[in-house]
Design an enzyme around this catalytic site. Structure first.
Site, mmCIF file in Angstrom:
data_model
loop_
_atom_site.group_PDB
_atom_site.id
_atom_site.type_symbol
_atom_site.label_atom_id
_atom_site.label_comp_id
_atom_site.label_asym_id
_atom_site.label_seq_id
_atom_site.Cartn_x
_atom_site.Cartn_y
_atom_site.Cartn_z
ATOM 1 N N TYR A 164 0.866 -1.174 0.000
ATOM 2 C CA TYR A 164 0.000 0.000 0.000
ATOM 3 C C TYR A 164 0.902 1.223 0.000
ATOM 4 O O TYR A 164 1.411 1.650 1.035
ATOM 5 C CB TYR A 164 -0.928 -0.025 1.219
ATOM 6 N N ASP A 223 -2.497 -1.185 -3.990
ATOM 7 C CA ASP A 223 -2.834 0.195 -4.313
ATOM 8 C C ASP A 223 -1.520 0.966 -4.338
ATOM 9 O O ASP A 223 -0.977 1.308 -3.292
ATOM 10 C CB ASP A 223 -3.794 0.743 -3.253
#
Length: 251
Positions: A105, A144
């Site tokens: 992330y 992400d």
């Protein structure tokens, strides 16, 4: 094998919106999560046949990653071995005999790009980390990554040129990553596909209007290119402001 990655934007909230059903329906060999926003003991998920690994941020209700996998890894590490970057629960690495699987992330540069300078140092440290692994065996990493690489990776690129996730600096780091021997698997199969995104703002009916960004990825070592079978963005799966992304690969 089938791998899934999903920024759930708060796992407890996602569970209330059907996460367990989606998890079971997708039936992945490994399911990688970002932005779980949890501390240890705040959720109890029982997925028979899956090993669970969690990395929590020191700050409560923030960041965090997890991996659920059917395949027992040889080794598990948390973070990238740099104390400056390892307090926010952003990385988990599973080592297997023939590859590494990583959930990531990437930090958001934030409003007014307040964290852009930090983001750049993170990018350099993360690339050094995966390059070290890639020197030993191939790497599959997902998550992400908080960057839309090309103009076709977001709906309104003209008005977002200097927005977090589409700055020249962030896109330049992504170029550097790919040039270091890695493949953006979705673009490997669909180099010119437009109108497919993985994140939509909750504002202004963005998902209804498909006014989104492609910021969730599976990236693989180039040496795995001949083993790639498909990469998909599962835009019909709801429960977060992101949708899951999928990689099918022979490993």
């Amino acid at each position: 094998m089938k791998f899934i990655s999903w920024n759930v934007n708060g796992l407890r909230a996602a569970v209330k919106h059907g996460f367990v059903d989606r998890f079971n329906e997708l039936d992945a060999d490994a399911f990688c999560l970002q932005e779980t926003k949890l501390q240890a003991g705040q959720i109890d998920l029982d997925f028979p046949g899956y090993y669970q690994y969690w990395n929590y941020a020191e700050r409560k209700g923030y960041s965090g990653t997890a991996i659920f996998t059917k395949h027992d890894p040889l080794n598990v590490t948390y973070g990238i071995g740099v104390p400056e970057h390892d307090t926010e629960g952003r990385v988990i690495t599973l080592e297997y005999a023939d590859y590494y699987l990583i959930t990531c992330y990437t930090p958001n540069s934030g409003g007014e790009l307040k964290r852009l300078a930090y983001r750049q140092t993170w990018e350099e440290a993360f690339l050094a980390y995966i390059n070290g692994l890639n020197a030993q065996k191939p790497v599959i990493f997902c998550g992400d990554l908080n960057v839309a690489h090309e103009n076709i990776d977001l709906k309104n690129w003209q008005s977002n040129h200097h927005s977090a996730g589409f700055t020249d600096e962030e896109r330049g780091k992504f170029n550097q990553l790919l040039a270091s021997g890695y493949t953006d698997t979705f673009r490997h199969f669909y180099p010119d596909q437009t109108g497919i995104y993985s994140w939509w703002s909750y504002r202004a009916h963005a998902r209804e209007n498909n006014s989104g960004w492609r910021i969730d990825y599976f990236i693989t070592s180039e040496k795995l290119n001949d083993r790639l079978l498909n990469a998909r963005i599962l835009t019909d799966v709801t429960g977060s402001d992101h949708c899951p992304v999928e990689l099918d690969i022979r490993v």
